[in-house]
Design an enzyme around this catalytic site. Structure first.
Site, PDB file in Angstrom:
ATOM      1  CE  LYS A 112       0.183  -5.955   3.763  1.00 35.93           C
ATOM      2  NZ  LYS A 112       1.445  -5.604   3.052  1.00 35.93           N
TER       3      LYS A 112
HETATM    4  C1  LIG Z   1       2.016  -4.371   2.884  1.00 35.63           C
HETATM    5  C2  LIG Z   1       3.418  -4.385   2.462  1.00 35.63           C
HETATM    6  C3  LIG Z   1       4.287  -3.335   2.792  1.00 35.63           C
HETATM    7  C4  LIG Z   1       3.824  -2.103   3.532  1.00 35.63           C
HETATM    8  O1  LIG Z   1       3.484  -2.396   4.856  1.00 35.63           O
HETATM    9  P1  LIG Z   1       2.579  -1.359   5.692  1.00 35.63           P
HETATM   10  O2  LIG Z   1       2.310  -2.039   6.970  1.00 35.63           O
HETATM   11  O3  LIG Z   1       1.340  -1.155   4.856  1.00 35.63           O
HETATM   12  O4  LIG Z   1       3.347  -0.104   5.822  1.00 35.63           O
HETATM   13  C5  LIG Z   1       5.617  -3.443   2.420  1.00 35.63           C
HETATM   14  N1  LIG Z   1       6.061  -4.506   1.714  1.00 35.63           N
HETATM   15  C6  LIG Z   1       5.252  -5.527   1.373  1.00 35.63           C
HETATM   16  C7  LIG Z   1       5.803  -6.650   0.586  1.00 35.63           C
HETATM   17  C8  LIG Z   1       3.911  -5.514   1.737  1.00 35.63           C
HETATM   18  O5  LIG Z   1       3.120  -6.533   1.397  1.00 35.63           O
END
Ligand SMILES: *Cc1c(COP(=O)(O)O)cnc(C)c1O
Length: 495
Positions: A112
């Protein structure tokens, strides 16, 4: 001519990139989408010689056309700096026949950070460009990782406040500790008595509430979103797929123009959609492999064409993927209707009323770029243990879901195309699940003891993000019922 953004639910809506970033979500509840996906205007060879920051500019300038060069480069410089623990920003690691694209080298050790370190800068620049006088209130629902990354990104950014809602019993202990210890006078964190989907729905309802909007404006506030529904998060995520491809080319791992596959551990469908946009920009990507955990609503969707969220919600060891309503899938649905807002809106109406919709045969044919599968809890744990024992490389639980699914894909299809797996979190963020997978007797140890042990066996230093919370004070203790979310927001804003 600027590239304009349309709503997935109303063909009459057209806004600039900066307006779309500011609003987050369209008034009709739709998501903003670029009217067309721009093509890369530099060659793969040229990209192979670029830094992360240069790649970011080459990609983002094509989408955010109403930003000046200075504005966009300023945002990029402020985002991708020493907050990351490597100048490569997103390094590629080769292990056991796949390339892991490590997207967890930012401040909060999950992917993120890749977008949320730039979003505050894109947003405050957008506010200036549009002469916004209100203070911007970022409302965010999180399944664990977005929350901390958004808090870290927006903490003490002038002209903004941020309020994060997380499922009180649906995140890892480290994730919770990271959020509730967040500093910054403009930050608020709330544990809701409900799951992520309820948090996300609650936030979307507040965005759509016209009365609340006016009340806010009366107090000099307006809402925006840091969730992956914001186009200002999606576009920065395209960058690292381009960068990964260019990196493989630079290292001679692939030929110029050779197609690769991409495997993405998926929850809200933001990360994999970014890979799909990269493909549509002309990046040679063959298959997009969508990996789910036991909340396998997307696997079922790709198999049958029916999206059905009416099922039990599972709490798994990959909590950031514990999602039954994948918001960004709407952007893909819109695209496979042939950018028909009316048709898409009808599907979304069915989803909110009945929890299910089924796409047409024509639409399903347009999904041939995707392959979906899922991994059980046991398969995920076995993948962590197996890869560690074979190579010494330790995956987090989310990345392990992707690695499990990639193995299934390869066994089923015999496709040996070189594959990049999006590695979405540091194993230090999910230490207990990771260590238990390697040896269940670790479960007796404390969280920080486990981090030290992980550091020892993986031969990787404990990340700064973990060191910081060892002794940090809890600063946020608010909890609420799902129905109380609007009151909580108002009380934080002194309304
Ligand atoms: C948010 C997240 C995901 C999923 O990603 P999306 O874009 O919501 O599909 C997968 N792994 C981790 C560690 C995340 O923080």
């Amino acid at each position: 001519m600027d590239l304009m953004y349309a709503s997935t639910r109303d063909a009459n809506v057209k806004v600039t990139a900066s307006q779309a970033i500011l609003k987050g979500l369209s008034d009709d509840g739709g998501l903003f989408v670029p009217e067309r996906i721009p093509a890369l205007d530099v060659s793969l060879r040229e990209l192979a010689g670029m830094s992360y920051q240069e790649t970011a500019y080459a990609v983002m300038k094509l989408f955010f056309t109403d930003f000046t060069k200075e504005e966009l480069q300023g945002c990029i410089r402020a985002a991708y700096d020493a907050k990351f623990d490597t100048p490569k920003i997103a390094p590629l690691v080769s292990a056991d026949g796949a390339y892991y694209l490590e997207l967890f080298h930012g401040a909060t050790i999950a992917f993120k950070d890749m977008a949320l370190s730039i979003l505050p800068h894109l947003l405050t620049t957008s506010a200036k460009k549009n002469h916004v006088k209100n203070e911007i209130v970022i409302l965010t629902a999180t399944s664990g990782d977005t929350g901390k990354a958004a808090l870290a990104g927006f903490a003490d950014v002038p002209g903004t406040k941020i309020i994060v809602f997380y499922p009180k019993h649906g995140v890892s202990p480290i994730q919770e500790k990271q959020m509730v210890t967040q500093k910054g006078d403009n930050t608020h964190v709330v544990g809701i008595h409900g799951n992520f989907d309820q948090a996300q729905t609650g936030v979307k309802q507040m965005f759509a509430d016209k009365e609340l909007e006016q009340e806010l404006a009366g107090h000099g506030y307006q809402f925006s979103s840091a969730n992956s529904i914001n186009i200002g998060r999606l576009v920065p995520q395209i960058v690292y797929y381009v960068y990964a491809y260019a990196g493989l080319l630079a290292k001679g791992e692939i030929q110029d123009g050779e197609s690769i596959n991409v495997t993405v551990p998926t929850g809200n469908f933001g990360n994999i959609l970014a890979a799909y946009y990269a493909k549509n920009m002309g990046l040679p990507i063959a298959k997009l492999i969508c990996a789910s955990n036991e909340n396998k609503v997307l696997y079922d969707f790709f198999k049958t064409g029916a999206y059905d969220k009416n099922r039990e919600f599972m709490l798994t060891s990959s909590p950031s993927m514990d999602i039954l309503i994948s918001s960004n899938l709407e952007r893909l649905i819109y695209r496979i209707t042939g950018n028909d807002a009316q048709k898409n809106a009808a599907f979304m109406k069915r989803l909110s009323e009945n929890g299910v919709y089924e796409i047409t045969g024509d639409m399903k044919e347009r999904l041939s770029d995707f392959y979906g599968n899922y991994a059980s809890e046991q398969e995920t744990a076995e993948t962590i243990k197996g890869l560690y024992e074979k190579t010494g490389y330790v995956l987090d639980t989310h990345t392990a879901v992707a690695a499990s699914v990639y193995r299934k894909y390869r066994e089923q299809t015999k496709d040996e195309t070189k594959t990049v797996i999006a590695s979405t979190a540091s194993p230090f963020k999910f230490t207990r699940s990771v260590m238990n997978a390697i040896d269940p007797s670790y479960d007796a140890k404390g969280d920080f003891e486990l981090a030290d042990e992980l550091s020892r066996i993986a031969k990787v230093a404990v990340p700064q993000a973990i060191e910081e919370i060892r002794s940090a004070k809890v600063l946020h203790q608010t909890e609420c019922e799902v129905g109380q979310m609007p009151e909580v927001v108002k009380s934080f804003l002194g309304m």
